[in-house]
Design an enzyme around this catalytic site. Structure first.
Site, PDB file in Angstrom:
ATOM      1  CB  CYS A  76      -0.929   0.090   1.187  1.00  8.02           C
ATOM      2  SG  CYS A  76      -1.964  -1.337   1.450  1.00  8.02           S
ATOM      3  NE  ARG A 109       4.869   1.404  -0.229  1.00  8.20           N
ATOM      4  CZ  ARG A 109       5.864   1.221   0.633  1.00  8.20           C
ATOM      5  NH1 ARG A 109       7.056   1.642   0.344  1.00  8.20           N
ATOM      6  NH2 ARG A 109       5.643   0.645   1.782  1.00  8.20           N
ATOM      7  CD1 TRP A 160      -1.020  -6.180  -3.109  1.00  4.90           C
ATOM      8  CD2 TRP A 160      -1.201  -6.825  -0.980  1.00  4.90           C
ATOM      9  NE1 TRP A 160      -0.820  -7.531  -3.063  1.00  4.90           N
ATOM     10  CE2 TRP A 160      -0.926  -7.963  -1.777  1.00  4.90           C
ATOM     11  CE3 TRP A 160      -1.367  -6.999   0.383  1.00  4.90           C
ATOM     12  CZ2 TRP A 160      -0.800  -9.243  -1.237  1.00  4.90           C
ATOM     13  CZ3 TRP A 160      -1.243  -8.283   0.931  1.00  4.90           C
ATOM     14  CH2 TRP A 160      -0.960  -9.379   0.115  1.00  4.90           C
ATOM     15  CG  ASN A 214       0.531   1.855   3.807  1.00  6.80           C
ATOM     16  OD1 ASN A 214      -0.542   1.987   3.237  1.00  6.80           O
ATOM     17  ND2 ASN A 214       1.662   2.379   3.364  1.00  6.80           N
ATOM     18  N   GLY A 215      -0.506  -1.539   6.643  1.00  2.00           N
ATOM     19  CA  GLY A 215      -0.223  -2.451   7.748  1.00  2.00           C
ATOM     20  C   GLY A 215      -1.472  -3.221   8.141  1.00  2.00           C
ATOM     21  CD  GLU A 242      15.195 -14.040  -9.007  1.00  4.41           C
ATOM     22  OE1 GLU A 242      14.674 -14.524  -7.983  1.00  4.41           O
ATOM     23  OE2 GLU A 242      14.885 -12.928  -9.451  1.00  4.41           O
ATOM     24  CE  LYS A 276      12.021 -11.732 -10.904  1.00  7.37           C
ATOM     25  NZ  LYS A 276      12.730 -11.236  -9.750  1.00  7.37           N
ATOM     26  CD  GLU A 305       8.126 -11.476  -9.391  1.00 10.01           C
ATOM     27  OE1 GLU A 305       7.532 -10.944  -8.457  1.00 10.01           O
ATOM     28  OE2 GLU A 305       9.370 -11.485  -9.470  1.00 10.01           O
ATOM     29  CG  HIS A 310      15.085 -37.980  -6.483  1.00  7.55           C
ATOM     30  ND1 HIS A 310      15.362 -39.246  -6.039  1.00  7.55           N
ATOM     31  CD2 HIS A 310      16.255 -37.456  -6.919  1.00  7.55           C
ATOM     32  CE1 HIS A 310      16.674 -39.471  -6.168  1.00  7.55           C
ATOM     33  NE2 HIS A 310      17.231 -38.405  -6.706  1.00  7.55           N
ATOM     34  CE  LYS A 312      10.561  -3.227  -6.023  1.00  4.83           C
ATOM     35  NZ  LYS A 312      11.091  -4.276  -6.894  1.00  4.83           N
TER      36      LYS A 312
HETATM   37  O1  M6R Z   1      12.399  -5.926  -0.559  1.00  4.22           O
HETATM   38  P1  M6R Z   1      12.841  -7.352  -0.397  1.00  4.22           P
HETATM   39  O2  M6R Z   1      14.096  -7.664  -1.103  1.00  4.22           O
HETATM   40  O3  M6R Z   1      12.887  -7.773   1.043  1.00  4.22           O
HETATM   41  O4  M6R Z   1      11.670  -8.195  -1.066  1.00  4.22           O
HETATM   42  C1  M6R Z   1      11.672  -9.580  -0.999  1.00  4.22           C
HETATM   43  C2  M6R Z   1      10.652 -10.161  -1.955  1.00  4.22           C
HETATM   44  O5  M6R Z   1       9.363  -9.729  -1.614  1.00  4.22           O
HETATM   45  C3  M6R Z   1      10.921  -9.766  -3.404  1.00  4.22           C
HETATM   46  O6  M6R Z   1      12.205 -10.119  -3.796  1.00  4.22           O
HETATM   47  C4  M6R Z   1       9.900 -10.436  -4.336  1.00  4.22           C
HETATM   48  O7  M6R Z   1      10.099 -11.809  -4.346  1.00  4.22           O
HETATM   49  C5  M6R Z   1       9.982  -9.840  -5.727  1.00  4.22           C
HETATM   50  N1  M6R Z   1       8.660  -9.600  -6.234  1.00  4.22           N
HETATM   51  C6  M6R Z   1      10.683 -10.707  -6.687  1.00  4.22           C
HETATM   52  O8  M6R Z   1      10.724 -10.197  -7.967  1.00  4.22           O
END
Ligand code: M6R
Length: 604
Positions: A2, A26, A74, A100-101, A477, A481, A484, A500, A599
């Protein structure tokens, strides 16, 4: 998660929308604003993105206002709809709150307030804050907010506006960030620095438990006891331009293309005469010499960077390193002694689970080193020391350049720890210092080829990424990517694990991305590729230039230059980011703001 934005001083409604736009990464389930007009509270809110809100209120944008608060959401409590969008209001319709929170005791507070006669309209936890402020308001808004937050349990950053209190707006925080600045005539508050960069880069980060009173051009800060405190400001190096798209279709693409610069900025001043210098660790030399265990904590992409660090460090010398996702670590009964170093990796420095893990470590007397990108973020203030990655603002929800920045800083950390302990790795340091040029050449020569390869895979619903050794985290990773931003069911495995179980998934509709570069595990990877081909899977392979024999057995090959094993994760990282980007772009998706994500994950 948020975004909050607010200002006081002469301005237009449009200012609120412009501020929100810069925070939209955010959270983007709904957006809303509140301001006062002739003693009446005006609240405009709408499901969807900030542009939808802008269209919705297009006739009012030029209206002059004296103060306003704004929010992009969010959703946590209550589905994303117009009613649950923020700002939330009280029974008198005079008080507006953005938040937020998560207010953990909101059910009890709601029941209590309802028993006292308050009427609720939304399903949100936030609405209790508006009613609490109403309950305590006796003409002094700061005092009412101060009393209200004493009743709250959980995490919050809140902004409060009262239609009858023309000359001030109030903000307060607990475990969710807020930043303040003023430009002489107006004062601003936001949940991160991005909308403030165009106002004044000298900012103040509100501390946990503090309350800020903003008046036109000035602000004051108070403890929750009501005692006034002297703010300390910080200068933010990022410029407004850094947070703009600069001609690219998406922030993600722009940020990938910034990676050579990110590598160079992360290295600057940290390598001299083939030796690593980390002035951030000054004073810790004796402690670091005594360290015999490193615990790395992080989430998502940052966790994957931590895994690469583990493989890299172990390639230098056997060492006890554990890498754990923060959401698990924080609930474990971990052994932390004075020879343990905890490395907390977080691009945003605001990830709730990572922060709670750090608090756990500190409560047990452990030392924490933060690796972060955001100056002044909560992590950097709570850790004992911080190494910044200096990547500049990362706006795209999918982390790209920050990952590459984290990798290089973690390599420097490993090499620095080696140096402190008398181990010299001059050649490796030299190679690491060549990374910016290497990344630049690679992007120039290979970006189009990766795009062409990706275009063939736009139509697939599944993908399996496999790798071994230091390239296994890259498989995780790459899969993260792709899933997401393109919503492909992408999974990452150690290639040796295929037999396995996971190989059962494979057929002609389930392609495989295999990392088979020329390293010590290449032969093993080729065997794994053959196993997947035997199940009719299409294979895209990441190979080292010249490996024509492997190229012949796969469907598509992406070539990397010949490198020392430990440098491959950098170029593979970029390759997978571009691949995911072009698959998502081929599907015409909202790449910078993928569905259901935000984010920084500031809630558990
Ligand atoms: O701000 P941070 O590095 O702590 O965030 C961690 C994850 O939330 C962040 O890397 C998330 O997985 C991304 N969306 C990946 O692209």
């Amino acid at each position: 998660m948020c975004g909050i934005y607010g200002f006081i001083g002469e301005g237009k409604v449009e200012e609120l929308i412009n501020g929100l736009k810069k925070l939209e990464y955010r959270g983007y389930d709904s957006a809303g604003i509140a301001f006062a007009k002739d003693g009446t509270l005006v609240v405009e809110k709408h499901t969807g993105k900030v542009d939808e809100l802008r269209d919705f209120i297009s006739n009012d944008l030029k209206d002059k206002i004296r103060a306003g608060i704004a929010h992009t959401r969010w959703a946590t409590h209550g589905v994303p709809n117009d009613v649950n969008a923020h700002p939330q209001t009280d029974c008198t319709n005079k008080i507006a709150v953005v938040h937020n929170g998560i207010i953990e005791n909101f059910s009890a507070l709601r029941a209590q307030l309802q028993a006292e006669g308050h009427k609720f309209t939304s399903q949100t936890d936030t609405e209790v804050v508006a009613h609490l402020v109403e309950k305590y308001f006796e003409g002094d808004l700061l005092e009412a907010v101060r009393k209200a937050i004493l009743d709250l349990e959980g995490t919050y950053a809140i902004g409060v506006l009262h239609a009858d209190v023309e000359d001030e707006i109030i903000f307060a925080r607990k475990k969710s960030p807020l930043v303040l600045t003023a430009d002489g005539e107006r004062s601003f508050c936001a949940s991160d620095v991005t909308p403030l960069l165009s106002k004044n880069r000298e900012v103040v980060f509100l501390e946990d438990g503090q309350i800020a009173r903003l008046k036109a051009g000035t602000f004051e800060i108070f403890e929750s006891s009501g005692k006034k405190v002297q703010p300390t400001s910080k200068y933010i190096e990022w410029s407004e331009k850094d947070a703009e798209k600069g001609g690219y279709k998406h922030f993600m693409l722009k940020e990938i293309h910034e990676e050579p610069r990110v590598l160079s900025d992360a290295l600057v001043g940290r390598i001299k005469d083939d030796e690593v210098y980390l002035k951030e660790l000054e004073g810790w030399e004796d402690y670091l010499k005594s360290v015999d265990k490193i615990n790395v904590i992080a989430c998502g992409t940052s966790y994957h960077a931590g895994l690469v660090f583990k493989y890299f460090f172990e390639s230098l010398r056997p060492f006890n390193i554990e890498v754990e996702v923060s959401s698990e670590y924080r609930y474990r009964n971990v052994l932390i002694d004075d020879k343990t170093l905890t490395v907390a990796i977080s691009q945003s420095g605001e990830t709730a689970d990572t922060l709670e893990s750090v608090r756990l470590v500190k409560s047990r007397g452990g030392k924490v080193l933060a690796i972060s990108n955001v100056v002044g973020s909560t992590l950097t203030r709570e850790a004992d020391k911080t190494i910044y990655i200096n990547a500049g603002p990362e706006i795209s929800v999918a982390s790209t350049k920050a990952y590459i920045g984290q990798l290089v800083v973690l390599y420097l950390l490993a090499l620095y720890l080696e140096k402190i302990n008398g181990h010299d790795h001059k050649e490796i340091v030299q190679n690491v210092s060549k990374l910016p040029q290497l990344a630049d050449n690679f992007i120039i020569s290979s970006a189009d080829k990766i795009e062409n390869a990706a275009e063939k895979y736009v139509g697939y619903s599944n993908f399996m990424y496999i790798g071994r050794g230091i390239n296994f985290p890259s498989a995780l990773e790459g899969a993260l990517k792709l899933k997401e931003i393109s919503y492909t069911n992408a999974v990452g495995y150690q290639a040796g694990e295929l037999k396995h179980g996971p190989i059962a998934l494979l057929d002609e509709k389930f392609p495989v991305m295999a990392i088979a570069v020329d390293d010590k595990l290449r032969e093993k990877m080729i065997s794994n590729i053959l196993e997947t081909k035997a199940r009719n899977a299409h294979v895209v392979a990441i190979l080292t230039k010249g490996d024509e024999s492997t190229a012949k057995i796969v469907d598509d090959a992406i070539f990397l230059p010949q490198l020392p094993d430990y440098l491959y994760p950098f170029l593979i990282g970029t390759t997978f980011q571009l691949f995911a980007y072009h698959v998502a772009n081929g599907r015409n998706l909202n790449i910078d703001m993928p569905r259901n994500l935000a984010k920084s994950v500031t809630v558990e």
